[in-house]
Scaffold this motif. Structure first.
Motif, short mmCIF file in Angstrom:
data_model
loop_
_atom_site.label_atom_id
_atom_site.label_comp_id
_atom_site.label_asym_id
_atom_site.label_seq_id
_atom_site.Cartn_x
_atom_site.Cartn_y
_atom_site.Cartn_z
N THR A 16 35.58 45.78 48.73
CA THR A 16 34.92 47.01 48.32
C THR A 16 35.68 47.69 47.19
O THR A 16 35.09 48.10 46.18
N ALA A 17 36.99 47.81 47.35
CA ALA A 17 37.79 48.47 46.32
C ALA A 17 37.73 47.71 44.99
O ALA A 17 37.53 48.32 43.92
N SER A 18 37.86 46.40 45.04
CA SER A 18 37.85 45.64 43.79
C SER A 18 36.45 45.56 43.19
O SER A 18 36.29 45.54 41.97
N GLY A 19 35.42 45.55 44.02
CA GLY A 19 34.05 45.53 43.51
C GLY A 19 33.68 46.83 42.82
O GLY A 19 33.07 46.84 41.75
N VAL A 20 34.07 47.95 43.42
CA VAL A 20 33.80 49.25 42.80
C VAL A 20 34.59 49.38 41.50
O VAL A 20 34.07 49.87 40.49
N ALA A 21 35.83 48.91 41.50
CA ALA A 21 36.64 48.97 40.28
C ALA A 21 36.04 48.10 39.18
O ALA A 21 36.05 48.47 38.00
N ALA A 22 35.49 46.94 39.54
CA ALA A 22 34.89 46.06 38.54
C ALA A 22 33.63 46.67 37.94
O ALA A 22 33.39 46.58 36.74
N ILE A 23 32.84 47.33 38.76
CA ILE A 23 31.60 47.92 38.27
C ILE A 23 31.87 49.19 37.47
O ILE A 23 31.32 49.38 36.38
N ARG A 24 32.71 50.06 37.99
CA ARG A 24 32.93 51.36 37.34
C ARG A 24 33.81 51.29 36.10
O ARG A 24 33.52 51.94 35.11
N THR A 25 34.90 50.53 36.17
CA THR A 25 35.86 50.54 35.06
C THR A 25 36.00 49.20 34.36
O THR A 25 36.62 49.15 33.30
N GLY A 26 35.47 48.14 34.93
CA GLY A 26 35.63 46.82 34.34
C GLY A 26 36.94 46.16 34.70
O GLY A 26 37.30 45.13 34.12
N TRP A 27 37.67 46.72 35.67
CA TRP A 27 38.95 46.15 36.07
C TRP A 27 38.72 44.95 36.96
O TRP A 27 37.94 44.99 37.91
N ILE A 28 39.41 43.86 36.65
CA ILE A 28 39.33 42.61 37.41
C ILE A 28 40.75 42.23 37.80
O ILE A 28 41.70 42.53 37.09
N TRP A 29 40.90 41.54 38.93
CA TRP A 29 42.22 41.07 39.34
C TRP A 29 42.88 40.29 38.20
O TRP A 29 42.19 39.55 37.49
N PRO A 30 44.19 40.41 38.01
CA PRO A 30 44.85 39.77 36.86
C PRO A 30 44.65 38.25 36.79
O PRO A 30 44.52 37.70 35.70
N TRP A 31 44.59 37.56 37.90
CA TRP A 31 44.46 36.11 37.87
C TRP A 31 43.02 35.68 37.59
O TRP A 31 42.77 34.50 37.39
N LEU A 32 42.07 36.62 37.55
CA LEU A 32 40.69 36.28 37.25
C LEU A 32 40.23 36.75 35.87
O LEU A 32 39.13 36.44 35.45
N ARG A 33 41.06 37.51 35.18
CA ARG A 33 40.63 38.13 33.92
C ARG A 33 40.23 37.13 32.86
O ARG A 33 39.32 37.40 32.07
N SER A 34 40.86 35.98 32.80
CA SER A 34 40.52 35.03 31.75
C SER A 34 39.22 34.29 32.05
O SER A 34 38.62 33.71 31.14
N ARG A 35 38.75 34.32 33.30
CA ARG A 35 37.55 33.56 33.67
C ARG A 35 36.30 34.40 33.79
O ARG A 35 35.20 33.87 33.71
N VAL A 36 36.41 35.70 34.02
CA VAL A 36 35.24 36.53 34.29
C VAL A 36 34.69 37.09 32.98
O VAL A 36 35.40 37.75 32.23
N TYR A 37 33.42 36.80 32.72
CA TYR A 37 32.77 37.29 31.50
C TYR A 37 31.84 38.47 31.80
O TYR A 37 31.69 39.35 30.97
N ARG A 38 31.20 38.45 32.95
CA ARG A 38 30.26 39.51 33.32
C ARG A 38 30.86 40.30 34.47
O ARG A 38 30.74 39.94 35.64
N LYS A 39 31.50 41.39 34.14
CA LYS A 39 32.26 42.16 35.14
C LYS A 39 31.35 42.87 36.14
O LYS A 39 31.67 42.97 37.32
#
Length: 96
Positions: A16-39
């Motif tokens: 929940t915390a990481s999903g809300v952060a991804a939707i609201r601010t575009g923050w993704i876990w550091p080990w996934l940042r290079s792979r995620v294109y659609r936050k």
């Protein structure tokens, strides 16, 4: 508390915390940042998985065996749908 209640509940909180952060601010876990294109899509997948894990944590409290089984099946299907959204979030957008 039993582990089969605590572990899915903890997963639900983290997702929940990481999903809300991804939707609201575009923050993704550091080990996934290079792979995620659609936050946003990735965040929605995490929220769907969080809901599924919350249902899994509450399933042992259902009194009826049929309701418990239905909640278990629904949570597994929601986890699979969440994983599908996570995979789609890692695909690059189409070039026109």
């Amino acid at each position: 508390m039993d582990w089969h209640v605590v572990v899915p509940g903890a997963f639900a909180l983290v997702f929940t915390a990481s999903g809300v952060a991804a939707i609201r601010t575009g923050w993704i876990w550091p080990w996934l940042r290079s792979r995620v294109y659609r936050k946003g899509l990735h965040g929605r997948g995490q929220l769907l998985m969080a809901a599924a894990f919350a249902v899994q944590a509450l399933t042992p409290f259902a009194d009826d065996r049929g309701v418990s089984s239905a909640l278990g099946v629904a949570s597994v299907l929601a986890v699979l749908a969440g994983v599908a959204l996570l995979v789609l979030g890692e695909r690059p957008p189409r070039e026109r």
